[in-house]
Design an enzyme around this catalytic site. Structure first.
Site, PDB file in Angstrom:
ATOM      1  N   ASP A   4       0.977  -1.128  -0.498  1.00 16.28           N
ATOM      2  CA  ASP A   4      -0.489  -0.133   0.123  1.00 16.28           C
ATOM      3  C   ASP A   4       0.735   1.664  -0.474  1.00 16.28           C
ATOM      4  OD1 ASP A   4      -2.160   1.785   0.854  1.00 16.28           O
ATOM      5  OD2 ASP A   4      -3.394  -0.174   1.197  1.00 16.28           O
ATOM      6  N   HIS A  57      -3.538   5.056   3.486  1.00 17.63           N
ATOM      7  CA  HIS A  57      -4.245   4.492   3.801  1.00 17.63           C
ATOM      8  C   HIS A  57      -3.879   3.161   3.722  1.00 17.63           C
ATOM      9  CE1 HIS A  57      -5.684   1.156   0.905  1.00 17.63           C
ATOM     10  NE2 HIS A  57      -7.056   1.983   0.520  1.00 17.63           N
ATOM     11  N   SER A  86     -11.733  -1.446  -0.630  1.00 20.99           N
ATOM     12  CA  SER A  86     -10.208  -0.537  -0.559  1.00 20.99           C
ATOM     13  C   SER A  86     -10.717  -1.412   0.956  1.00 20.99           C
ATOM     14  CB  SER A  86      -9.746   0.345   0.018  1.00 20.99           C
ATOM     15  OG  SER A  86      -9.064   0.979  -0.695  1.00 20.99           O
TER      16      SER A  86
END
Ligand SMILES: *[C@@H]1O[C@H](CO)[C@@H](O)[C@H](O)[C@H]1NC(C)=O
Ligand SMILES: *[C@@H]1O[C@H](CO)[C@@H](O)[C@H](O)[C@H]1NC(C)=O
Ligand SMILES: *[C@@H]1O[C@H](CO)[C@@H](O)[C@H](O)[C@H]1NC(C)=O
Ligand SMILES: *[C@@H]1O[C@H](CO)[C@@H](O)[C@H](O)[C@H]1NC(C)=O
Ligand SMILES: *[C@@H]1O[C@H](CO)[C@@H](O)[C@H](O)[C@H]1NC(C)=O
Length: 873
Positions: free
Chosen positions: A212, A250, A422
């Protein structure tokens, strides 16, 4: 004693931050000064890697991640500007020269021994491709202004949560708001983990890698569960995946969903006893080499790779992993986790509102990934979550008024605004971590079997549910249903391991002599797609299954060759002998592409466990819009499942040179499990709208509403010419490009699309100058294999990337290619400060300068930057 106490914090710090001896530590890249290529070395060809590199004038940098015989090499960049392409020209020229010398039939060369050497080196280079850094641009919602996370007053703590918290000693302040763990309003809609925690199952011993944009190990909610040894930053080429950009949030949020520590900060992760590692790839352009390395990073000890990114979800892209990334994925499932296989978890994508489908994404429709779509707080389908026949399960995420509550970047920081598919993928990864802590021996296919068997149907009235032949219900929106941690892990406890994988890949079926001409990239033959559709069939017999040692089927993959003036008008459906229909592609109104499907591979798990004997039918449908039309040229059906006789099981080999040129004898071993046809387009700036959280989900619409395809009776069903490879190889044999079977396809990657395209004819000419006996040298055994011809056929169908890198105007698209995060919120708000800083590059030290010169390119090191176009958005 005092000494020990004094040193303890330091030791702890050291053990956290210092990288223990670890086999693989990538070199820093210097894209400003060098062009990078990946070279696949075939030692059996007789030449050493150094010989090959020397011949090409490149310097070997390092092995590509965990991939044997794949090497990152580099050559000194020429002057920027007008000469910008001359380095490529140079390597290419050397390669072409090598080819010519290897092939030469004139007496001078063959007598001199030069030819032997050239042949040796030429046949030792399996694959060569330029590496262009691409921005895997992420999107997320961190810039949305929101109120700080609520701290729920004690008297409002829902009973269920407080009871569990008290019982398990959970004092994380946001635990009561983590509805995906305990959902007081809709108790049937939660991940259902607390029963496992009560049993002491918390994921101990399992490591999940978040591939990520970074992982904030300094947040106390994660520190204790952070695994530094298996973390790395491929953007800045440093050891730790420290979030550095304003929107590097994220990965931390996804990590919190899995491994947030049970303490007094934020909430807890689903597997709070497990460890999380961070591999940072999304915070700047990286090459395919680095992506491949990232997907295998620490793969002996890491069990799960959680990936919440992929090609653009714009409803018009059709992209998949490139060759070396596919190599990494296959390497992961075969050699990762002590041979049990890495578990790759992929988010299905956030583009449903644009008509996007996860079967147009080569990562999510790979047989090697568990594809996870989203359902919301009320168990409804959020409008962003993509549907397709490759969806395996759903897990909870944003919608109907709630998002996921998890850790964030900054010590003690929390987020209550995490969402999109996600956030669904890490919830599934957390469940798998719990299962693997109980049954570390589960293979990657056992995990998929358990998903199929234990997922729970939700919204039974949803018209998207259909029965499978095995009596399970499947939905394009929900896959086999909601992933219930309790059901999954308890089933895992007593699960008998599946037998090894087997496969049966019948030869491609040409419809009416359908083919793809290498000369001009055109597809020929075939039948026009009539109103009502056209179809073709293939019959599977018991003998075929036995011959291929295939007992039960799991995944079914289908390649198609279809030309159409508007790709988005095409629908593709597969009907099993038992009448089970898989919609592989439904129309996509935004997909205006006119290059069609050149061997694109679709996947369905809807036939899992079904008896495959009998006639399979593919139906190609068209919207039959005035002015748009298309032709169906051919297809190839491929079955994957478990072996009848485990002792005869083979290890699947992702073809190296055969990747583009399959062999005649063993068509079942040459197919590529993921897409060969990739096309990269610039990232759309559209992300998920702000209302992804607030918008009410639905449970009353079929995923693919377009045409009632099942009821459309085909008005024309031409008799397809079910040519087998023998027929096709005849066709191929007569073609000049057959000689491409010399097995090396010099793919100058994305950035050199036009260049290659223009040179194509010249290259063909070189092929055709070769005598047939020269083919022998491609074989590692030194004998001519008849399959060589068929390889080229595959090439005819498969080698499209260089064409597809060119848009209608002939512009190169490659350098601006991007993947994007499925978090997808608010990308438009990215500020200037979020433009990445690259530590890889800047100064060239004296050592390096010397070395460059030694390589033989004293050209000055330019100041021009390939990053400029690499990072354009
Ligand atoms: C959730 O887990 C419990 C055990 O903790 C189990 O009894 C139940 O069937 C599971 N599923 C649902 C929907 O509650
Ligand atoms: C991975 O595991 C092996 C054995 O289980 C161990 O020897 C090795 O040190 C581990 N690697 C790291 C980086 O922790
Ligand atoms: C697993 O099998 C054992 C012994 O056969 C049995 O006692 C146990 O209840 C089973 N567990 C589950 C979850 O079915
Ligand atoms: C396909 O090609 C073969 C050999 O070139 C030819 O004999 C046959 O007629 C062709 N079939 C069709 C339907 O055109
Ligand atoms: C569309 O129809 C025209 C005329 O029949 C034909 O020449 C053309 O090949 C068709 N295009 C495709 C993509 O099939």
């Amino acid at each position: 004693m005092r000494l020990c106490l004094f040193h303890l914090p330091w030791l702890l710090l050291f053990s956290l931050v210092a990288k223990p001896t670890f086999s693989y530590s990538p070199e820093r890249r210097s894209y400003l000064t060098h062009d990078y290529l990946v070279l696949e070395h075939n030692p059996a060809g007789g030449a050493s890697l150094d010989e090959c590199a020397g011949e090409l004038g490149v310097e070997v940098v390092e092995q590509v991640g965990e991939l044997q015989n794949l090497w990152l090499v580099r050559s000194v960049k020429a002057m920027p500007g007008i000469l910008a392409r001359s380095t490529r020209d140079n390597v290419r020229a050397r390669y072409e020269s090598l080819r010519t010398r290897a092939a030469a039939s004139n007496a001078f060369w063959s007598r001199s021994g030069h030819q032997q050497r050239a042949r040796r080196i030429f046949s030792s280079i399996h694959y060569l491709e330029e590496q262009v850094p691409r921005q895997r641009t992420k999107r997320d919602d961190s810039l949305i202004q929101r109120a700080p996370p609520p701290t729920t007053p004690a008297d409002q703590i829902p009973d269920a949560a407080s009871a569990v918290a008290a019982h398990l000693g959970i004092s994380d302040p946001l635990f009561p708001t983590q509805w995906h763990i305990i959902n007081p309003d809709f108790p049937e809609h939660m991940m259902n983990v607390t029963g496992l925690w009560e049993m002491g199952i918390t994921g101990r011993g399992v490591i999940t890698s978040l591939v990520d944009d970074g992982l904030d190990y300094n947040n106390r909610d994660l520190t204790e569960n952070f695994d530094a040894a298996h973390s790395y930053d491929f953007n800045d080429h440093t050891d730790l995946p420290t979030p550095a950009l304003a929107d590097d949030r994220h990965g931390t949020r996804c990590a919190g969903q899995i491994g947030a520590v049970k303490n007094d900060v934020c909430g807890v992760g689903l597997a709070y006893g497990s460890k999380v590692a961070g591999v940072r790839i999304l915070s700047g352009p990286i090459t395919d080499v680095d992506e491949a390395a990232a997907l295998n990073y620490g793969f002996h000890n890491v069990s799960i790779y959680s990936c919440s990114w992929g090609p653009p979800d714009d409803g018009k892209s059709m992209e998949g992993p490139s060759y070396i990334i596919q190599k990494a994925v296959v390497n992961g499932v075969q050699n990762g986790r002590g041979g049990k296989g890495s578990i790759f978890v992929f988010a299905s994508g956030n583009g449903a509102m644009f008509g996007d489908q996860c079967n147009f994404d080569g990562y999510t429709n790979s047989i090697y990934s568990v594809t996870v779509a989203a359902v919301d707080y009320k168990g409804l389908h959020p409008y962003y979550s993509e549907a397709c026949a490759a969806n395996m399960v759903v897990a909870y995420s944003s919608g109907s008024g709630k998002s996921i509550v998890t850790s964030d970047v900054g010590d003690g920081k929390c987020s209550n605004a995490h969402g999109g598919t996600s956030a669904a993928a890490p919830n599934a990864a957390g469940v798998f971590a719990l299962a693997l802590s109980v049954r570390p021996d589960l293979s990657w296919r056992d995990i998929q079997h358990l998903c199929v068997r234990t997922a729970r149907q939700i919204n039974p009235g949803d018209p998207d549910w259909e029965w499978t032949a095995t009596g399970r219900s499947f939905s394009y929106k929900y896959g086999y249903g909601q992933l219930d941690a309790y059901a999954f892990v308890t089933a895992a406890e007593n699960w008998s391991l599946v037998k090894p994988q087997a496969w049966f890949h019948p030869s491609a079926i040409q419809v009416n002599n359908g083919s793809l001409l290498e000369e001009n990239g055109e597809m020929t033959g075939g039948v026009p797609i009539a109103r009502g559709g056209v179809s073709s069939t293939f019959t599977v017999t018991k003998e075929m299954m036995e011959q291929h040692n295939l007992e039960d089927i799991e995944h079914v993959t289908v390649r198609v060759w279809i030309s159409h003036t508007k790709r988005g008008d095409v629908g593709v459906e597969l009907f099993s002998p038992n009448g089970i229909r898989s919609v592989l592609a439904a129309p996509r109104s935004q997909d205006l592409d006119s290059t069609g499907f050149r061997g694109w591979r679709f996947m369905s798990i809807k036939h899992w466990g079904e008896n495959p004997l009998g006639q399979w039918t593919i139906k190609i449908l068209d919207q039959s819009v005035e002015g748009q039309n298309g032709t169906f040229h051919g297809w190839r059906l491929m079955f994957w499942g478990s072996a009848i006789d485990s002792s005869k099981a083979k290890t699947y080999a992702l073809p190296s040179n055969e990747y583009l040129l399959p062999s005649l004898e063993e068509p079942e071993t040459i197919d590529v499990p993921t897409a060969a046809t990739t096309k990269f387009l610039p990232k759309p700036t559209l992300g998920l709208p702000d209302d992804h959280e607030s918008a009410e989900g639905e449970a009353d619409q079929p995923a693919f509403s377009g045409k009632p395809v099942g009821s459309a009776s085909p008005t024309m069903t031409p008799t397809p010419d079910e040519g087998w490879f023998s027929d096709m190889s005849n066709l191929v044999y007569n073609s000049r490009w057959f000689f491409g079977a010399l097995s090396v396809v010099f793919l100058f990657g994305i950035g050199a699309g036009v260049y290659l395209w223009r040179r194509r004819v010249g290259r063909r000419a070189a092929y055709s100058s070769l005598a047939v006996e020269d083919v022998a040298m491609t074989s590692v055994t030194g004998t001519v294999r008849p399959g060589v011809r068929a390889k080229e056929l595959y090439d005819a169908f498969g080698e499209v990337s260089d064409d597809e890198d060119v848009d209608e105007e002939g512009h190169m698209l490659g350098a601006s290619t991007q993947s994007e995060l499925h978090a997808g919120f608010l990308d438009d708000e990215e500020s200037a400060e979020s433009s990445p800083r690259y530590r890889d590059d800047p100064e060239v030290g004296d050592d390096e300068q010397r070395h460059l010169t030694a390589v033989g390119r004293p050209d000055s090191v330019g100041s021009g930057s390939s990053w400029e176009h690499a990072s354009q958005t």
